[in-house]
Every structure is written in C-alpha cells, then in structure tokens.
Enzyme design. Sequence first.
Site, mmCIF file in Angstrom:
data_model
loop_
_atom_site.group_PDB
_atom_site.id
_atom_site.type_symbol
_atom_site.label_atom_id
_atom_site.label_comp_id
_atom_site.label_asym_id
_atom_site.label_seq_id
_atom_site.Cartn_x
_atom_site.Cartn_y
_atom_site.Cartn_z
ATOM 1 N N LYS A 44 0.807 -1.207 0.000
ATOM 2 C CA LYS A 44 0.000 0.000 0.000
ATOM 3 C C LYS A 44 0.851 1.272 0.000
ATOM 4 O O LYS A 44 0.424 2.323 -0.463
ATOM 5 C CB LYS A 44 -0.879 0.062 1.258
ATOM 6 C CG LYS A 44 -1.966 -0.950 1.401
ATOM 7 C CD LYS A 44 -2.716 -0.631 2.712
ATOM 8 C CE LYS A 44 -3.798 -1.597 3.029
ATOM 9 N NZ LYS A 44 -4.409 -1.316 4.350
ATOM 10 N N GLU A 74 8.182 1.794 -5.708
ATOM 11 C CA GLU A 74 8.252 1.466 -4.286
ATOM 12 C C GLU A 74 8.211 2.732 -3.438
ATOM 13 O O GLU A 74 8.584 3.819 -3.919
ATOM 14 C CB GLU A 74 9.565 0.722 -3.991
ATOM 15 C CG GLU A 74 9.466 -0.792 -4.130
ATOM 16 C CD GLU A 74 8.989 -1.422 -2.841
ATOM 17 O OE1 GLU A 74 8.106 -0.829 -2.172
ATOM 18 O OE2 GLU A 74 9.476 -2.512 -2.514
ATOM 19 N N ASP A 75 7.789 2.588 -2.187
ATOM 20 C CA ASP A 75 7.846 3.717 -1.263
ATOM 21 C C ASP A 75 9.235 3.838 -0.649
ATOM 22 O O ASP A 75 9.826 4.910 -0.612
ATOM 23 C CB ASP A 75 6.766 3.610 -0.174
ATOM 24 C CG ASP A 75 6.764 2.256 0.535
ATOM 25 O OD1 ASP A 75 7.565 1.364 0.161
ATOM 26 O OD2 ASP A 75 5.950 2.081 1.461
ATOM 27 N N ILE A 76 9.783 2.709 -0.172
ATOM 28 C CA ILE A 76 11.086 2.725 0.490
ATOM 29 C C ILE A 76 11.807 1.395 0.256
ATOM 30 O O ILE A 76 11.178 0.341 0.249
ATOM 31 C CB ILE A 76 10.932 3.001 2.006
ATOM 32 C CG1 ILE A 76 12.300 3.159 2.688
ATOM 33 C CG2 ILE A 76 10.084 1.936 2.685
ATOM 34 C CD1 ILE A 76 12.203 3.693 4.109
ATOM 35 N N ASP A 103 14.876 -0.715 1.936
ATOM 36 C CA ASP A 103 15.848 -0.791 3.032
ATOM 37 C C ASP A 103 16.554 -2.143 3.033
ATOM 38 O O ASP A 103 17.639 -2.269 2.480
ATOM 39 C CB ASP A 103 15.224 -0.435 4.379
ATOM 40 C CG ASP A 103 13.890 -1.099 4.629
ATOM 41 O OD1 ASP A 103 13.609 -2.147 4.025
ATOM 42 O OD2 ASP A 103 13.120 -0.577 5.451
ATOM 43 N N GLY A 144 15.685 -4.700 1.373
ATOM 44 C CA GLY A 144 15.577 -5.297 0.046
ATOM 45 C C GLY A 144 14.737 -6.554 -0.005
ATOM 46 O O GLY A 144 14.649 -7.203 -1.050
ATOM 47 N N THR A 154 11.473 -7.025 -0.006
ATOM 48 C CA THR A 154 10.367 -6.971 -0.966
ATOM 49 C C THR A 154 10.868 -7.166 -2.384
ATOM 50 O O THR A 154 10.301 -7.940 -3.169
ATOM 51 C CB THR A 154 9.627 -5.614 -0.864
ATOM 52 O OG1 THR A 154 9.106 -5.467 0.460
ATOM 53 C CG2 THR A 154 8.476 -5.559 -1.860
ATOM 54 N N LYS A 158 16.910 3.697 2.259
ATOM 55 C CA LYS A 158 17.435 3.874 3.611
ATOM 56 C C LYS A 158 18.897 3.428 3.677
ATOM 57 O O LYS A 158 19.270 2.393 3.146
ATOM 58 C CB LYS A 158 16.591 3.073 4.614
ATOM 59 C CG LYS A 158 16.983 3.295 6.067
ATOM 60 C CD LYS A 158 16.124 2.469 7.008
ATOM 61 C CE LYS A 158 14.709 2.991 7.091
ATOM 62 N NZ LYS A 158 13.925 2.296 8.152
ATOM 63 N N PHE A 216 13.076 5.077 11.648
ATOM 64 C CA PHE A 216 11.749 4.621 11.239
ATOM 65 C C PHE A 216 10.926 5.831 10.830
ATOM 66 O O PHE A 216 10.651 6.717 11.643
ATOM 67 C CB PHE A 216 11.039 3.856 12.350
ATOM 68 C CG PHE A 216 9.809 3.137 11.839
ATOM 69 C CD1 PHE A 216 9.927 1.942 11.168
ATOM 70 C CD2 PHE A 216 8.548 3.696 11.991
ATOM 71 C CE1 PHE A 216 8.804 1.289 10.668
ATOM 72 C CE2 PHE A 216 7.420 3.052 11.498
ATOM 73 C CZ PHE A 216 7.557 1.844 10.836
ATOM 74 N N VAL A 217 10.552 5.869 9.571
ATOM 75 C CA VAL A 217 9.863 7.036 9.018
ATOM 76 C C VAL A 217 8.422 6.693 8.652
ATOM 77 O O VAL A 217 8.111 5.559 8.282
ATOM 78 C CB VAL A 217 10.598 7.601 7.790
ATOM 79 C CG1 VAL A 217 11.960 8.139 8.203
ATOM 80 C CG2 VAL A 217 10.769 6.551 6.700
ATOM 81 N N ARG A 270 -0.284 6.960 7.263
ATOM 82 C CA ARG A 270 -0.199 6.976 5.802
ATOM 83 C C ARG A 270 -0.750 8.285 5.225
ATOM 84 O O ARG A 270 -0.387 8.683 4.123
ATOM 85 C CB ARG A 270 -0.995 5.806 5.200
ATOM 86 C CG ARG A 270 -0.447 4.416 5.484
ATOM 87 C CD ARG A 270 -1.148 3.410 4.590
ATOM 88 N NE ARG A 270 -0.931 2.021 4.993
ATOM 89 C CZ ARG A 270 0.117 1.278 4.621
ATOM 90 N NH1 ARG A 270 1.059 1.814 3.871
ATOM 91 N NH2 ARG A 270 0.225 0.022 5.015
#
Length: 244
Positions: free
Chosen positions: A93, A151-153, A155, A157, A159, A183, A211-212, A224
């Site tokens: 999401k 992708e959003d982020i 870090d 890897g 995903t 990140k 953590f963002v 969100r």
Amino acid sequence: MGNTNKKPSANKSSVIYVANNRPDVPSNHRGLITSQVNEEYASTAIFPDMYKGHFSSLLIPNKSLQTRTKEIASYIHSNYPHDEPLVMLCILKGSAPFYSLICDELSQLGHPFMIDFYRVKSYEGTGSSGQIKALGSLPKSIEGRHVIIVEDIVDTGSTLKDVLPKVEELKPKSFKVCSMLVKRLEKNRNSITDVVELDDELIGFSIPNAFVVGYGLDYNEMYRDLRDIWILGEEGIQGGGYGL
C-alpha cells in the site's frame, strides 16, 4: 533549504541525500538538511490533532517530495518510448501517494503508461518482518513491455528479492525500480545493490536509518495520510498504531 530545487550537475548523483548537517552530505550529492527543514516547515506542517507529539522531527516536506518527483518523471519521459505504453507497477500500500504523484507528472508530460498494482506486506511494527506476503498475483500487462516498479522505500531489500524474480518470469522488455526513499543501513550499506542495480535517476531521497512515516509509509496502518515524511517518536511507537 539546501539546494533541492537545482538540477544535479553531470558529476553529481541525482539522489537527494538527507542529513542532519551540511558536512554529512557527500560531495557528489545534493543535500536536504533536516535542521533547516524543521526550522522552515515543522511549525506550519499540517497533520491530524490526534498525532500531536508522535514525531521526533520532520524529515522531508511535501514541497521537496513534489520537486524531486517532477525530476524523476522528466527522466522517465526522456528515456522511455513515446509510441508504446510504459507499465507503471505500484507496490501497495505504501507506494500509493508517490505513485499517484509520479503518474500525474507523466500525464502532464503526455507520456503513455498503463496503471497496475501488486500488493505485498512485509512490515510488522517498526521493522521489516523479512517475510513477504503477496496478496494477489502480478498483472499480465508486464509481458513484453517496459516496466517501472514503484516502491515507497527500499531498506533491507526483502520486498525486491521477492518481487523482481516474479517480474522477470513474465518476460518484460525491461524493468527498473523507482523508489521514493532508500534507507542507509549501517550494518550492510551494499544490501540494496546486491539485490538489484538501482538507477539514481529513479531514486528520490537517501535517508538515515530511522523509522519514518507519512506519505504512504505507516506504523501498523497509522500515518499513511500525512503530507510530509516524519521520523516517528517514542510516543507514536508506544501508541501502537491502528493495529490492523
């Protein structure tokens, strides 16, 4: 506020390096300095009253997100064919707001693209579970087309390790990852490039290992809805999110 509105020179990375102080920014990067960001924007930032006290600091304001996304869209428009649709694959999401913004920028440039989605879940609380749960299957539109995976982020890897082999099995013409954030992980700075070679032109910001939340990024489904990206504070962590 740094120089994020300036286009990178030929010898500079396109990625914007987010740091606490100017000396911490590598010479080959543009910088976004969080002390300046908080001085200029934190006091006027808009968020729900129920979130007050939940954040330790503002990391990236919405204005900077929009500016960098416009640059990324311009790069895509200049480097992909205009006579066939590009598949823009959103990893749900968290990527949804960034995805919506970059698609809108492409539309304003008159670039043809297809919209598709793939939902995965890997975070539990403040860390990646390492276990990827796919909710559905990849779209058939990938076959024989150029694909950008949004992708959003990035870090650990995890995903990408799960998604990219599945994308490759569908035999696209090409595929690349476009991520709002990458990140910086102290224990293994090369973990991302070990998974896939990322194109700096398709990466928004390099951020510290914190953590963002905000702009699609969540803590147990909370935050969100924020327009900006914040570092989550202890009060926010103790609140536990929505627990969904």
